[in-house]
Write a protein that holds these residues in place. Structure first.
Motif, PDB file in Angstrom:
ATOM      1  N   GLU A 135     -10.537   6.182 -38.688  1.00  0.00           N
ATOM      2  CA  GLU A 135     -11.272   4.913 -38.703  1.00  0.00           C
ATOM      3  C   GLU A 135     -12.748   5.148 -38.383  1.00  0.00           C
ATOM      4  O   GLU A 135     -13.637   4.549 -39.017  1.00  0.00           O
ATOM      5  CB  GLU A 135     -10.653   3.947 -37.690  1.00  0.00           C
ATOM      6  N   GLY A 154     -10.115  -1.578 -35.041  1.00  0.00           N
ATOM      7  CA  GLY A 154      -8.697  -1.282 -35.158  1.00  0.00           C
ATOM      8  C   GLY A 154      -8.040  -1.138 -33.801  1.00  0.00           C
ATOM      9  O   GLY A 154      -8.661  -0.771 -32.806  1.00  0.00           O
ATOM     10  N   ASP A 162      -9.500  -2.767 -39.545  1.00  0.00           N
ATOM     11  CA  ASP A 162      -9.842  -1.583 -38.752  1.00  0.00           C
ATOM     12  C   ASP A 162     -11.349  -1.386 -38.656  1.00  0.00           C
ATOM     13  O   ASP A 162     -11.859  -0.983 -37.615  1.00  0.00           O
ATOM     14  CB  ASP A 162      -9.198  -0.336 -39.369  1.00  0.00           C
ATOM     15  N   GLN A 176      -9.164  -1.766 -44.085  1.00  0.00           N
ATOM     16  CA  GLN A 176      -7.988  -1.277 -43.362  1.00  0.00           C
ATOM     17  C   GLN A 176      -7.789   0.187 -43.734  1.00  0.00           C
ATOM     18  O   GLN A 176      -7.880   0.564 -44.906  1.00  0.00           O
ATOM     19  CB  GLN A 176      -6.733  -2.071 -43.730  1.00  0.00           C
TER      20      GLN A 176
END
Length: 266
Positions: A135, A154, A162, A176
């Protein structure tokens, strides 16, 4: 004109005989000799009368000498130990005061910033990351390509978001991240969960699902109907090395389903 009279050096003068000093010296010498003789006689008498006591005194004296010697050795050892500890403390202080070695660039930065990486090297670097580091890597890519207000949100209760950011043209992008292996493809259920929150809850102008794997055919079909940008492994590598479009640029071009290899959903 009279010549100056030179004084004789004291070294050239003859020493006068001092009767008083000589007498005192011999008297002192006689006293020392008498004292030594008296001591020797006393020791001899003690040996004859009480030899056991003399032996005890000798043993005590020897023991005292040995103990004194050991104390000297212990003192020297203690001094050496103290010196060694002092030296170690100084070395530790020097190490603490020395400039820290700059840390190696994490793979998140390598994957995001190094334009010279081959696709294979990019893939390998992403595979070595944890989901949280993945992420961070995606957020770094967004920052690199001009996004602002980039935030990694996230975690528990993220409702599918995220990474959130604002694209260079002012749109809100919600991403995401799915850090999956090659054998674990993103299915339609993953897309459905993300599609249920990305627009209504997170108010995304651009919704993106990025993965280190690829997507199944039903997942790509669902993404195409909902307008979700799918970034598979190949597209991620192209985004990383700068040879492919950014996800928000792809959305502008009308591309919403990605181009990753997709198979039938299990």
């Amino acid at each position: 004109m009279t010549a100056p009279a030179f004084r004789k050096s004291p070294a050239n003068r003859r020493h006068r005989f001092d009767l008083r000093s000589t007498t005192l010296f011999f008297v002192f010498l006689a006293v020392v000799v008498i004292a030594l003789g008296f001591a020797a006689r006393t020791v001899a008498d003690a040996v004859e009368r009480r030899p056991a006591w003399v032996c005890v005194l000798v043993v005590v004296g020897v023991a005292s000498l040995v103990g004194l010697r050991r104390r000297l050795h212990v003192t020297r050892a203690a001094r050496r130990a103290a010196a060694a500890l002092d030296e170690a403390a100084r070395e530790a202080a020097d190490e603490l005061q020395a400039p820290a070695i700059p840390p190696q660039r994490p793979v998140t930065e390598v994957a995001a910033d190094d334009d010279d990486l081959t696709p294979e090297e990019s893939a390998a670097s992403y595979d070595d990351l944890t989901p949280e580091e993945f992420e961070e890597a995606i957020a770094a890519l967004c920052e690199r390509d001009g996004c602002s207000a980039v935030d990694v949100v996230g975690g528990a209760g993220d409702l599918g978001a995220d990474v959130v950011a604002v694209t260079p043209d002012g749109r809100r992008i919600v991403i995401q991240c799915k850090h999956y292996g090659d054998s674990h493809r993103v299915g339609s259920q993953d897309l459905q969960r993300f599609g249920g929150t990305c627009f209504t809850v997170h108010e995304a102008d651009v919704a993106v699902l990025v993965t280190t794997s690829d997507f199944t055919t039903p997942a790509l079909e669902y993404a195409g109907r909902c307008g979700i940008v799918c970034v598979d492994r190949d597209l991620l590598e192209a985004w990383t090395d700068g040879t492919g479009p950014q996800p928000w640029g792809a959305a502008l071009g009308g591309w919403a389903a990605g181009r990753g290899t997709a198979g039938a959903e299990a």
